[in-house]
Design a protein around this motif. Sequence first.
Motif, PDB file in Angstrom:
ATOM      1  N   ILE A 396       0.862  -1.190   0.000  1.00 14.78           N
ATOM      2  CA  ILE A 396       0.000   0.000   0.000  1.00 14.78           C
ATOM      3  C   ILE A 396       0.893   1.232   0.000  1.00 14.78           C
ATOM      4  O   ILE A 396       1.472   1.584   1.026  1.00 14.78           O
ATOM      5  N   ALA A 397       1.051   1.850  -1.148  1.00  8.79           N
ATOM      6  CA  ALA A 397       1.908   3.017  -1.277  1.00  8.79           C
ATOM      7  C   ALA A 397       1.039   4.211  -1.624  1.00  8.79           C
ATOM      8  O   ALA A 397       0.624   4.382  -2.773  1.00  8.79           O
ATOM      9  N   CYS A 398       0.707   5.015  -0.613  1.00  8.31           N
ATOM     10  CA  CYS A 398      -0.207   6.132  -0.849  1.00  8.31           C
ATOM     11  C   CYS A 398       0.572   7.402  -1.134  1.00  8.31           C
ATOM     12  O   CYS A 398       1.761   7.505  -0.851  1.00  8.31           O
ATOM     13  N   SER A 399      -0.134   8.375  -1.674  1.00  4.74           N
ATOM     14  CA  SER A 399       0.479   9.624  -2.083  1.00  4.74           C
ATOM     15  C   SER A 399       1.143  10.331  -0.907  1.00  4.74           C
ATOM     16  O   SER A 399       0.636  10.322   0.211  1.00  4.74           O
ATOM     17  N   GLN A 400       2.266  10.944  -1.189  1.00  4.38           N
ATOM     18  CA  GLN A 400       2.986  11.684  -0.183  1.00  4.38           C
ATOM     19  C   GLN A 400       2.132  12.862   0.312  1.00  4.38           C
ATOM     20  O   GLN A 400       2.154  13.216   1.479  1.00  4.38           O
ATOM     21  N   ASP A 401       1.362  13.456  -0.587  1.00  6.27           N
ATOM     22  CA  ASP A 401       0.586  14.656  -0.265  1.00  6.27           C
ATOM     23  C   ASP A 401      -0.810  14.330   0.251  1.00  6.27           C
ATOM     24  O   ASP A 401      -1.374  15.077   1.029  1.00  6.27           O
ATOM     25  N   VAL A 402      -1.402  13.255  -0.243  1.00  6.86           N
ATOM     26  CA  VAL A 402      -2.765  12.908   0.127  1.00  6.86           C
ATOM     27  C   VAL A 402      -2.780  11.476   0.667  1.00  6.86           C
ATOM     28  O   VAL A 402      -2.841  10.525  -0.093  1.00  6.86           O
ATOM     29  N   PRO A 403      -2.732  11.303   1.974  1.00  8.98           N
ATOM     30  CA  PRO A 403      -2.682   9.936   2.504  1.00  8.98           C
ATOM     31  C   PRO A 403      -3.978   9.170   2.236  1.00  8.98           C
ATOM     32  O   PRO A 403      -5.028   9.765   2.035  1.00  8.98           O
ATOM     33  N   CYS A 404      -3.901   7.862   2.237  1.00  8.69           N
ATOM     34  CA  CYS A 404      -5.113   7.041   2.171  1.00  8.69           C
ATOM     35  C   CYS A 404      -5.704   6.986   3.580  1.00  8.69           C
ATOM     36  O   CYS A 404      -4.973   6.878   4.558  1.00  8.69           O
ATOM     37  N   THR A 405      -7.024   7.050   3.657  1.00 12.01           N
ATOM     38  CA  THR A 405      -7.651   7.027   4.979  1.00 12.01           C
ATOM     39  C   THR A 405      -8.710   5.939   5.070  1.00 12.01           C
ATOM     40  O   THR A 405      -9.300   5.551   4.063  1.00 12.01           O
ATOM     41  N   ASN A 406      -8.946   5.502   6.294  1.00 10.64           N
ATOM     42  CA  ASN A 406      -9.911   4.429   6.540  1.00 10.64           C
ATOM     43  C   ASN A 406      -9.693   3.206   5.664  1.00 10.64           C
ATOM     44  O   ASN A 406     -10.604   2.706   5.005  1.00 10.64           O
ATOM     45  N   VAL A 407      -8.449   2.781   5.635  1.00 10.39           N
ATOM     46  CA  VAL A 407      -8.120   1.521   4.958  1.00 10.39           C
ATOM     47  C   VAL A 407      -8.184   0.432   6.022  1.00 10.39           C
ATOM     48  O   VAL A 407      -7.494   0.517   7.030  1.00 10.39           O
ATOM     49  N   ASP A 408      -9.039  -0.536   5.830  1.00  3.29           N
ATOM     50  CA  ASP A 408      -9.169  -1.589   6.833  1.00  3.29           C
ATOM     51  C   ASP A 408      -8.657  -2.928   6.314  1.00  3.29           C
ATOM     52  O   ASP A 408      -8.965  -3.321   5.185  1.00  3.29           O
ATOM     53  N   LEU A 409      -7.899  -3.596   7.170  1.00  7.22           N
ATOM     54  CA  LEU A 409      -7.427  -4.940   6.855  1.00  7.22           C
ATOM     55  C   LEU A 409      -8.031  -5.884   7.881  1.00  7.22           C
ATOM     56  O   LEU A 409      -7.763  -5.740   9.080  1.00  7.22           O
ATOM     57  N   VAL A 410      -8.867  -6.793   7.422  1.00  9.35           N
ATOM     58  CA  VAL A 410      -9.570  -7.673   8.354  1.00  9.35           C
ATOM     59  C   VAL A 410      -9.383  -9.140   7.946  1.00  9.35           C
ATOM     60  O   VAL A 410      -9.667  -9.499   6.796  1.00  9.35           O
ATOM     61  N   ASP A 411      -8.934  -9.937   8.857  1.00 15.77           N
ATOM     62  CA  ASP A 411      -8.815 -11.371   8.625  1.00 15.77           C
ATOM     63  C   ASP A 411      -8.053 -11.715   7.339  1.00 15.77           C
ATOM     64  O   ASP A 411      -8.625 -12.157   6.342  1.00 15.77           O
ATOM     65  N   ILE A 412      -6.762 -11.476   7.396  1.00 17.82           N
ATOM     66  CA  ILE A 412      -5.898 -11.765   6.247  1.00 17.82           C
ATOM     67  C   ILE A 412      -5.002 -12.941   6.625  1.00 17.82           C
ATOM     68  O   ILE A 412      -4.293 -12.891   7.629  1.00 17.82           O
ATOM     69  N   GLN A 413      -5.044 -14.004   5.847  1.00 21.15           N
ATOM     70  CA  GLN A 413      -4.205 -15.167   6.153  1.00 21.15           C
ATOM     71  C   GLN A 413      -3.507 -15.645   4.886  1.00 21.15           C
ATOM     72  O   GLN A 413      -4.043 -16.461   4.144  1.00 21.15           O
ATOM     73  N   LEU A 414      -2.327 -15.079   4.677  1.00 22.96           N
ATOM     74  CA  LEU A 414      -1.590 -15.361   3.448  1.00 22.96           C
ATOM     75  C   LEU A 414      -0.244 -16.005   3.751  1.00 22.96           C
ATOM     76  O   LEU A 414       0.468 -15.588   4.662  1.00 22.96           O
ATOM     77  N   LYS A 415       0.081 -16.997   2.938  1.00 24.92           N
ATOM     78  CA  LYS A 415       1.375 -17.669   3.106  1.00 24.92           C
ATOM     79  C   LYS A 415       2.203 -17.474   1.845  1.00 24.92           C
ATOM     80  O   LYS A 415       1.661 -17.457   0.742  1.00 24.92           O
ATOM     81  N   PRO A 416       3.524 -17.375   2.016  1.00 24.34           N
ATOM     82  CA  PRO A 416       4.350 -17.346   0.810  1.00 24.34           C
ATOM     83  C   PRO A 416       4.265 -18.703   0.122  1.00 24.34           C
ATOM     84  O   PRO A 416       4.020 -19.717   0.775  1.00 24.34           O
ATOM     85  N   LEU A 417       4.460 -18.722  -1.175  1.00 25.33           N
ATOM     86  CA  LEU A 417       4.472 -19.996  -1.898  1.00 25.33           C
ATOM     87  C   LEU A 417       5.507 -20.911  -1.264  1.00 25.33           C
ATOM     88  O   LEU A 417       6.580 -20.448  -0.881  1.00 25.33           O
ATOM     89  N   PRO A 418       5.232 -22.185  -1.182  1.00 22.86           N
ATOM     90  CA  PRO A 418       6.236 -23.087  -0.630  1.00 22.86           C
ATOM     91  C   PRO A 418       7.538 -22.952  -1.428  1.00 22.86           C
ATOM     92  O   PRO A 418       7.500 -22.861  -2.662  1.00 22.86           O
ATOM     93  N   GLY A 419       8.637 -22.877  -0.734  1.00 27.74           N
ATOM     94  CA  GLY A 419       9.921 -22.786  -1.424  1.00 27.74           C
ATOM     95  C   GLY A 419      10.336 -21.370  -1.776  1.00 27.74           C
ATOM     96  O   GLY A 419      11.411 -21.128  -2.295  1.00 27.74           O
ATOM     97  N   LEU A 420       9.465 -20.405  -1.505  1.00 32.76           N
ATOM     98  CA  LEU A 420       9.797 -19.019  -1.811  1.00 32.76           C
ATOM     99  C   LEU A 420      10.613 -18.449  -0.658  1.00 32.76           C
ATOM    100  O   LEU A 420      10.088 -18.112   0.400  1.00 32.76           O
ATOM    101  N   GLY A 421      11.918 -18.362  -0.856  1.00 33.92           N
ATOM    102  CA  GLY A 421      12.767 -17.823   0.202  1.00 33.92           C
ATOM    103  C   GLY A 421      12.780 -16.309   0.136  1.00 33.92           C
ATOM    104  O   GLY A 421      12.661 -15.742  -0.942  1.00 33.92           O
ATOM    105  N   GLY A 422      12.878 -15.643   1.275  1.00 32.59           N
ATOM    106  CA  GLY A 422      13.098 -14.198   1.337  1.00 32.59           C
ATOM    107  C   GLY A 422      12.075 -13.350   0.611  1.00 32.59           C
ATOM    108  O   GLY A 422      12.443 -12.437  -0.112  1.00 32.59           O
ATOM    109  N   SER A 423      10.807 -13.663   0.793  1.00 35.16           N
ATOM    110  CA  SER A 423       9.796 -12.798   0.177  1.00 35.16           C
ATOM    111  C   SER A 423       9.756 -11.481   0.950  1.00 35.16           C
ATOM    112  O   SER A 423      10.198 -11.392   2.088  1.00 35.16           O
ATOM    113  N   ARG A 424       9.212 -10.461   0.283  1.00 39.56           N
ATOM    114  CA  ARG A 424       9.196  -9.155   0.922  1.00 39.56           C
ATOM    115  C   ARG A 424       8.080  -9.068   1.958  1.00 39.56           C
ATOM    116  O   ARG A 424       7.041  -9.699   1.831  1.00 39.56           O
ATOM    117  N   GLU A 425       8.299  -8.219   2.955  1.00 39.73           N
ATOM    118  CA  GLU A 425       7.278  -8.020   3.976  1.00 39.73           C
ATOM    119  C   GLU A 425       6.190  -7.094   3.445  1.00 39.73           C
ATOM    120  O   GLU A 425       6.375  -6.409   2.437  1.00 39.73           O
TER     121      GLU A 425
END
Length: 465
Positions: A396-425
């Motif tokens: 989520i990369a929002c504008s430097q001048d106009v931030p994103c507001t009321n962004v909600d993240l609810v119940d997220i359950q994601l796994k990296p692909l098996p064997g995927l080393g060093g994925s980004r956070e």
Amino acid sequence: MKQNNNTSCLQFTRPIIIAVLTLMFIVIVLCTCQVEAKSSHMSKHHGHKHQYASAPAPHYGDLPAESSMFNVLSFGAKGDGVSNDSKAFSAAWKAACQVPSATLVIPQGLKFLVKPISFKGPCMPNLVLQIDGIVQAPPKVGSWKKSSLFQWLNFKWVQNFTVQGTGTVDGQGSEWWSLSQMLPYNVQSTSKHVLGMKPTALRFYSSCNVSVRGISIVNSPLCHLKFDNSRGIKISNIAISSPKDSPNTDGIHLQNSQHVEIEHSNIGCGDDCISVQTGCSDVYIHHINCGPGHGISLGGLGKDKSVACVSNIIVDNLSLESTLYGVRIKTWQGGLGSVKNVSFSNVQVSNVKVPMMIDQYYCDKKFCKNQTGGIAISRVKFNQFVGTYAAQPLHIACSQDVPCTNVDLVDIQLKPLPGLGGSREALCYNSYGKAVAPLVPASIDDCLRSDGGSRIARSHDVVCQ
Ligand SMILES: *[C@@H]1O[C@H](CO)[C@@H](O)[C@H](O)[C@H]1NC(C)=O
Ligand SMILES: *[C@@H]1O[C@H](CO)[C@@H](O)[C@H](O)[C@H]1NC(C)=O
Ligand SMILES: *[C@@H]1O[C@H](CO)[C@@H](O)[C@H](O)[C@H]1NC(C)=O
Ligand SMILES: *[C@@H]1O[C@H](CO)[C@@H](O)[C@H](O)[C@H]1NC(C)=O
Ligand SMILES: *[C@@H]1O[C@H](CO)[C@@H](O)[C@H](O)[C@H]1NC(C)=O
Ligand SMILES: *[C@@H]1O[C@H](CO)[C@@H](O)[C@H](O)[C@H]1NC(C)=O
């Protein structure tokens, strides 16, 4: 700048046409009240809690009377895949258009080669285009005229209109794809003149209460199905398919259109499965399989400092397989306007590079100039995402001048692909909102900022009122 909510069907407001239509309407009411009564009963039965306008319910079961059936074969179409059947299609449309509740039939088992063609309304209401055969575009790029490159099959000013059937609309785009990838070199001059632009397969312009169901649309040179300046659209049980590496082949593209429902469809293509552009509101997308492709996108919005307004979008029950992105909002730096009230929920991802994304630095080339300001993004909910990602769970990369507001993240359950080393956070920049557990991976948990920012977003909103 204001969004024009009345753009669709405006063309009908000229006094003469109104008079003609009124007359037509009286005749229709007298002739078809039985059909009307039945369809209004059925649409009540299908009533959805969101008030999306939709086209009249289908009359499956009661076959239309002979006199209202218009088969393209009776108008001289050959259906041999070689003859030019354009003239027959035009003539059949003209005839069917003048009869209430007519059905224009493209029969099963035959291949109809048609050149770019325009199906214009207004027609008598409840016209059905029954596509059971295969409709093919000219395969040779050089045989397209320069003036006809916006689209292949163009529906304009139609209302209460249905496209249905078990047939296939085939854009035969392979030569377009390979030639456009060779540009600017090695292209014969006969083809070069047309390659700056590629045609959309099916396009609806300024139309109301249109339903598209059952058909397959394949291998478009560009976008497969596009709606401009339209309202009351229902797309259901369709299939869209083109290769993963076919350039710019969006599945469904919406622009300046409101009250749209897209459901129970399978879309695989070389670009966005569904793309929602400026001027769209009240769009409900659900039960969609997407892949290959670039996922479901709002935007790119605000290119060259333009105004964009998008609101009230629901995406629910989505399954994505081997796509580049899952759901994405993309805006150019420096744009004006807003994206608000968007919900993405019940999303299953499998081998998706980045399942959740807001990118306010969208740029389709190597470098884009930095601009000040940006489209205000607010009230965006990501709810119940499960599955595997191949690069980064959230970006989520929002504008430097106009931030994103009321962004909600609810119940997220994601796994990296098996064997995927060093994925980004997970990455969040200048975005405010709340996160509700469970949240996996843990980097999603403290990604958003927890307060402030809303004042700025509101001041940008004014252009979209
Ligand atoms: C095909 O038929 C249409 C309609 O009659 C005509 O405009 C077009 O030029 C024809 N194309 C070819 C290649 O014959
Ligand atoms: C289109 O269909 C709807 C619902 O059946 C009806 O209310 C409306 O009057 C129709 N419009 C025209 C122009 O026939
Ligand atoms: C579109 O459908 C809605 C609801 O069925 C109806 O109220 C409206 O009159 C229709 N519009 C046109 C132009 O037919
Ligand atoms: C948000 O969008 C949904 C779906 O279109 C709509 O039902 C709801 O009223 C909208 N909320 C606001 C505050 O506009
Ligand atoms: C979508 O809905 C179908 C049936 O309605 C259900 O089986 C499936 O689990 C749902 N998928 C997601 C991702 O919620
Ligand atoms: C735009 O701004 C960013 C952050 O300030 C900077 O890293 C980047 O180099 C700039 N890009 C250009 C093309 O000026």
